[in-house]
Design a protein around this motif. Structure first.
Motif, PDB file in Angstrom:
ATOM      1  N   MET A 124     -16.769  -2.808   6.853  1.00 38.49           N
ATOM      2  CA  MET A 124     -16.310  -1.660   7.689  1.00 38.49           C
ATOM      3  C   MET A 124     -17.021  -1.294   8.850  1.00 38.49           C
ATOM      4  SD  MET A 124     -14.937   1.646   5.985  1.00 38.49           S
ATOM      5  CE  MET A 124     -15.895   2.730   6.413  1.00 38.49           C
ATOM      6  N   ILE A 125     -16.324  -1.197  10.004  1.00 39.20           N
ATOM      7  CA  ILE A 125     -17.070  -0.896  11.256  1.00 39.20           C
ATOM      8  C   ILE A 125     -17.226   0.573  11.149  1.00 39.20           C
ATOM      9  CG2 ILE A 125     -14.673  -0.776  12.471  1.00 39.20           C
ATOM     10  CD1 ILE A 125     -16.263  -1.710  14.664  1.00 39.20           C
ATOM     11  N   ASN A 126     -18.255   1.099  11.440  1.00 34.26           N
ATOM     12  CA  ASN A 126     -18.375   2.730  11.396  1.00 34.26           C
ATOM     13  C   ASN A 126     -18.292   3.230  12.704  1.00 34.26           C
ATOM     14  OD1 ASN A 126     -20.907   2.436  12.720  1.00 34.26           O
ATOM     15  ND2 ASN A 126     -22.063   1.771  10.972  1.00 34.26           N
ATOM     16  N   ILE A 127     -18.338   4.206  12.956  1.00 31.66           N
ATOM     17  CA  ILE A 127     -18.104   5.128  14.129  1.00 31.66           C
ATOM     18  C   ILE A 127     -18.879   4.853  15.136  1.00 31.66           C
ATOM     19  CG2 ILE A 127     -19.076   7.480  13.301  1.00 31.66           C
ATOM     20  CD1 ILE A 127     -16.915   8.761  14.973  1.00 31.66           C
ATOM     21  N   GLY A 128     -20.305   4.747  14.707  1.00 35.24           N
ATOM     22  CA  GLY A 128     -21.484   4.593  15.703  1.00 35.24           C
ATOM     23  C   GLY A 128     -21.016   3.068  16.023  1.00 35.24           C
TER      24      GLY A 128
ATOM     25  N   PRO B 160     -10.439  -5.198  11.691  1.00 36.48           N
ATOM     26  CA  PRO B 160      -9.467  -4.174  11.558  1.00 36.48           C
ATOM     27  C   PRO B 160      -8.665  -4.196  10.586  1.00 36.48           C
ATOM     28  CG  PRO B 160      -8.600  -5.492  13.294  1.00 36.48           C
ATOM     29  CD  PRO B 160      -9.740  -6.108  12.728  1.00 36.48           C
ATOM     30  N   GLN B 161      -8.221  -3.070   9.967  1.00 35.06           N
ATOM     31  CA  GLN B 161      -7.366  -3.112   8.664  1.00 35.06           C
ATOM     32  C   GLN B 161      -6.008  -3.232   9.244  1.00 35.06           C
ATOM     33  OE1 GLN B 161      -6.857   0.944   6.651  1.00 35.06           O
ATOM     34  NE2 GLN B 161      -6.870  -0.158   4.583  1.00 35.06           N
ATOM     35  N   ARG B 162      -5.610  -2.936  10.429  1.00 24.22           N
ATOM     36  CA  ARG B 162      -4.302  -3.140  10.834  1.00 24.22           C
ATOM     37  C   ARG B 162      -4.489  -3.482  12.472  1.00 24.22           C
ATOM     38  NH1 ARG B 162       0.213   0.491  12.261  1.00 24.22           N
ATOM     39  NH2 ARG B 162       2.071  -0.572  11.915  1.00 24.22           N
ATOM     40  N   THR B 163      -3.524  -4.231  13.086  1.00 21.50           N
ATOM     41  CA  THR B 163      -3.525  -4.590  14.505  1.00 21.50           C
ATOM     42  C   THR B 163      -2.053  -4.507  15.181  1.00 21.50           C
ATOM     43  OG1 THR B 163      -5.537  -5.757  14.425  1.00 21.50           O
ATOM     44  CG2 THR B 163      -4.466  -5.797  16.260  1.00 21.50           C
ATOM     45  N   GLU B 164      -1.903  -3.814  16.005  1.00 17.60           N
ATOM     46  CA  GLU B 164      -0.641  -3.950  16.758  1.00 17.60           C
ATOM     47  C   GLU B 164      -0.807  -4.379  17.989  1.00 17.60           C
ATOM     48  OE1 GLU B 164       1.323   0.330  14.544  1.00 17.60           O
ATOM     49  OE2 GLU B 164       0.410   0.346  16.647  1.00 17.60           O
ATOM     50  N   VAL B 165       0.454  -5.037  18.617  1.00 18.59           N
ATOM     51  CA  VAL B 165       0.709  -5.557  19.873  1.00 18.59           C
ATOM     52  C   VAL B 165       1.505  -4.489  20.792  1.00 18.59           C
ATOM     53  CG1 VAL B 165       1.316  -7.316  21.562  1.00 18.59           C
ATOM     54  CG2 VAL B 165       0.338  -7.688  19.296  1.00 18.59           C
ATOM     55  N   ILE B 166       0.818  -3.583  21.514  1.00 12.71           N
ATOM     56  CA  ILE B 166       1.644  -2.609  21.984  1.00 12.71           C
ATOM     57  C   ILE B 166       1.681  -2.930  23.706  1.00 12.71           C
ATOM     58  CG2 ILE B 166       0.881  -0.764  20.575  1.00 12.71           C
ATOM     59  CD1 ILE B 166      -1.292   0.036  22.633  1.00 12.71           C
TER      60      ILE B 166
ATOM     61  N   TYR C 234      -6.195  -1.650  17.734  1.00 11.90           N
ATOM     62  CA  TYR C 234      -7.016  -1.909  16.069  1.00 11.90           C
ATOM     63  C   TYR C 234      -6.935  -0.463  15.542  1.00 11.90           C
ATOM     64  CZ  TYR C 234      -8.522  -5.990  18.696  1.00 11.90           C
ATOM     65  OH  TYR C 234      -8.430  -7.187  19.223  1.00 11.90           O
ATOM     66  N   TYR C 235      -6.782  -0.537  14.078  1.00  9.27           N
ATOM     67  CA  TYR C 235      -6.834   0.537  13.224  1.00  9.27           C
ATOM     68  C   TYR C 235      -8.053  -0.067  12.327  1.00  9.27           C
ATOM     69  CZ  TYR C 235      -2.503   2.202  15.201  1.00  9.27           C
ATOM     70  OH  TYR C 235      -1.476   2.868  16.059  1.00  9.27           O
ATOM     71  N   PHE C 236      -8.922   0.948  12.331  1.00 12.22           N
ATOM     72  CA  PHE C 236      -9.941   0.589  10.933  1.00 12.22           C
ATOM     73  C   PHE C 236      -9.898   1.339  10.006  1.00 12.22           C
ATOM     74  CE2 PHE C 236     -11.450  -0.555  15.365  1.00 12.22           C
ATOM     75  CZ  PHE C 236     -11.681  -1.671  15.095  1.00 12.22           C
ATOM     76  N   GLN C 237     -10.769   1.106   8.894  1.00 17.02           N
ATOM     77  CA  GLN C 237     -10.581   1.675   7.491  1.00 17.02           C
ATOM     78  C   GLN C 237     -11.130   3.345   7.665  1.00 17.02           C
ATOM     79  OE1 GLN C 237     -12.472  -0.619   4.426  1.00 17.02           O
ATOM     80  NE2 GLN C 237     -10.951  -2.243   4.527  1.00 17.02           N
ATOM     81  N   ASN C 238     -11.932   3.486   8.466  1.00 19.22           N
ATOM     82  CA  ASN C 238     -12.405   4.890   8.551  1.00 19.22           C
ATOM     83  C   ASN C 238     -11.563   5.628   9.298  1.00 19.22           C
ATOM     84  OD1 ASN C 238     -12.980   3.958  11.144  1.00 19.22           O
ATOM     85  ND2 ASN C 238     -15.263   4.147  11.027  1.00 19.22           N
ATOM     86  N   GLY C 239     -10.443   5.351   9.840  1.00 20.45           N
ATOM     87  CA  GLY C 239      -9.385   6.136  10.574  1.00 20.45           C
ATOM     88  C   GLY C 239      -9.644   6.068  11.921  1.00 20.45           C
ATOM     89  N   GLN C 240     -10.600   5.400  12.629  1.00 20.62           N
ATOM     90  CA  GLN C 240     -10.964   5.361  13.778  1.00 20.62           C
ATOM     91  C   GLN C 240      -9.795   4.112  14.548  1.00 20.62           C
ATOM     92  OE1 GLN C 240     -12.930   7.989  14.472  1.00 20.62           O
ATOM     93  NE2 GLN C 240     -13.653   6.783  16.103  1.00 20.62           N
TER      94      GLN C 240
END
Length: 419
Positions: free
Chosen positions: A1-5, A130-136, A146-152
């Motif tokens: 999991m990628i952390n905020i730092g 990432p936990q989820r990725t969207e093409v915007i 990118y959406y990560f598991q820690n909410g970032q």
């Protein structure tokens, strides 16, 4: 999991851009099909099964031995970075292993560039999970959010990012996932549970006894405990089983551990092997050079090619590509060959000037030597155009030991006189 730092460090040069993206999002990028341009990490536990993890690990381990090289003059200074430490948090082996693992597990792997202060010069690469990725769509252009598991969350232009895929069919941007493996995963799970439960059941009862009189349940329980304590506990060191006339019949149960049918196990294993393009010899390190070459060409080489193209397109402009600049990943496949094959290739290619001394040392996994980059040819070899020129042949013979020299021009005067 990628952390905020770590997230802030990876996307530090894009902080201002991230704020602009939030204000400029125009919705999902319009695709050619009806599928939503988003990708979610597979939660089916493909990496949690022993056999599938072993197949993924072997694949990623072999991929991690690939050597990145820069072809051309542009970004040549980045070659050593790619060969030793593509980012501040992992070495090259870890970097490639992580990408290969993510690609096998999720069928889509993301790479983001690390930039210098100018937000143009690339200084390294980082693989994302990432936990989820969207093409915007931002200002008419596709972006990856990118959406990560820690909410970032973070975003980057699709043109700047790297995306590797497998089983890409329905989605224009991402792989279609490993849903096709779900039935096999269920079979593996049921198989393991069956083995465990079968062994438990077969090892539970050891003796069967029939009482000669009718007792209530409470008294039967006391008799069972008394029989077990007197005869089956560790206190009975004689090995003799004794019982009185209250027991009409005592029989020993032959306890056999339950084992799943070998053919059935083989079929389920082959499902996994077929899906991951591997076999038992690769997983157990029993392969020979022929099996390794087949595995390399079927699994490792396609990965090396795709990773080369992804990093090349991330690094270079169209103009730089026109001058043959590229990132390539190479492998010394002869390291897995037999000693007989190594000796034959070394001797045949070295004395023809195709391999240098150090390249031969690489084949045998030995350290380089001083002046090992020179090329040599056998004394009896000569260029075709000098065959009728005795002086030319003598000059070539005299130059042996100094590397391949430019052969002298043919003496057309003497040739004309001979004609």
């Amino acid at each position: 999991m990628i952390n905020i730092g770590l997230l802030e460090k990876v996307f530090s040069k894009q902080e201002q851009t991230q704020k602009q993206v939030q204000k400029s999002i125009e919705g999902y990028f319009k695709m050619l099909n009806a599928y939503s341009p988003s990708f979610t990490t597979y939660e089916g536990g493909i990496y949690e099964m022993e056999l599938t993890r072993a197949a993924i690990d072997r694949y990623a381990t072999f991929c991690s031995k690939l050597k990145p090289e820069i072809q051309g003059s542009a970004y040549k200074s980045l070659e050593k970075v790619l060969q030793f430490k593509p980012n501040p948090w992992m070495n090259t082996s870890q970097f490639i292993y992580r990408i290969a693992t993510i690609l096998k597990v999720n069928t889509t792997a993301f790479i983001v560039p690390l930039y210098a202060e100018d937000y143009e010069t690339i200084t390294g690469f980082y693989p994302l999970l990432p936990q989820r990725t969207e093409v915007i769509q931002v200002n008419g252009e596709p972006w990856l959010r990118y959406y990560f598991q820690n909410g970032q969350k973070a975003a980057i232009e699709y043109s700047r990012a790297g995306v590797l895929t497998r089983y890409q069919y329905k989605n224009d941007f991402f792989g279609d996932g490993n849903g096709a493996l779900s039935p096999t995963m269920n079979l593996l799970n049921i198989q393991k549970q069956g083995i465990v439960e079968g062994i438990k059941q077969s090892a539970t009862l050891r003796f069967m006894a029939r009482l000669s009189q009718i007792l209530n349940p409470e008294d039967m329980k006391k008799e069972r405990e008394s029989f077990s304590k007197e005869n089956l506990s560790a206190d009975n060191q004689s090995g003799v089983l004794l019982f009185d006339t209250k027991y009409a019949d005592v029989k020993q149960i032959d306890s056999k551990p339950f084992i799943v049918d070998a053919e059935q196990m083989k079929i389920i294993q082959n499902y996994v092997f077929n899906y991951f393009g591997t076999n038992e010899d690769i997983l157990q390190n029993k392969y020979d050079e022929n099996k390794w070459n087949a595995y390399y060409e079927g699994e490792i080489e396609p990965f090396a090619l795709q990773l080369s193209l992804v990093l090349t397109n991330m690094l270079y402009t169209q103009k730089e590509l026109a001058f043959d600049n590229a990132v390539i990943f190479t492998a010394n496949r002869l390291q897995y060959a037999s000693n007989t094959t190594k000796l034959q290739v070394s001797s045949q290619l070295f004395d023809r000037g195709i391999l240098t001394t150090n390249q031969v040392m690489d084949i045998w996994n030995m350290a380089h030597v001083e002046n090992g980059d020179k090329r040599y040819i056998r004394r009896e070899y000569a260029e075709i155009s000098t065959i009728n020129n005795t002086k030319g042949v003598e000059n070539i013979a005299a130059d042996q030991g100094q590397g391949i020299q430019e052969p002298p021009a043919a003496d057309t005067t003497n040739t004309a006189k001979e004609d």
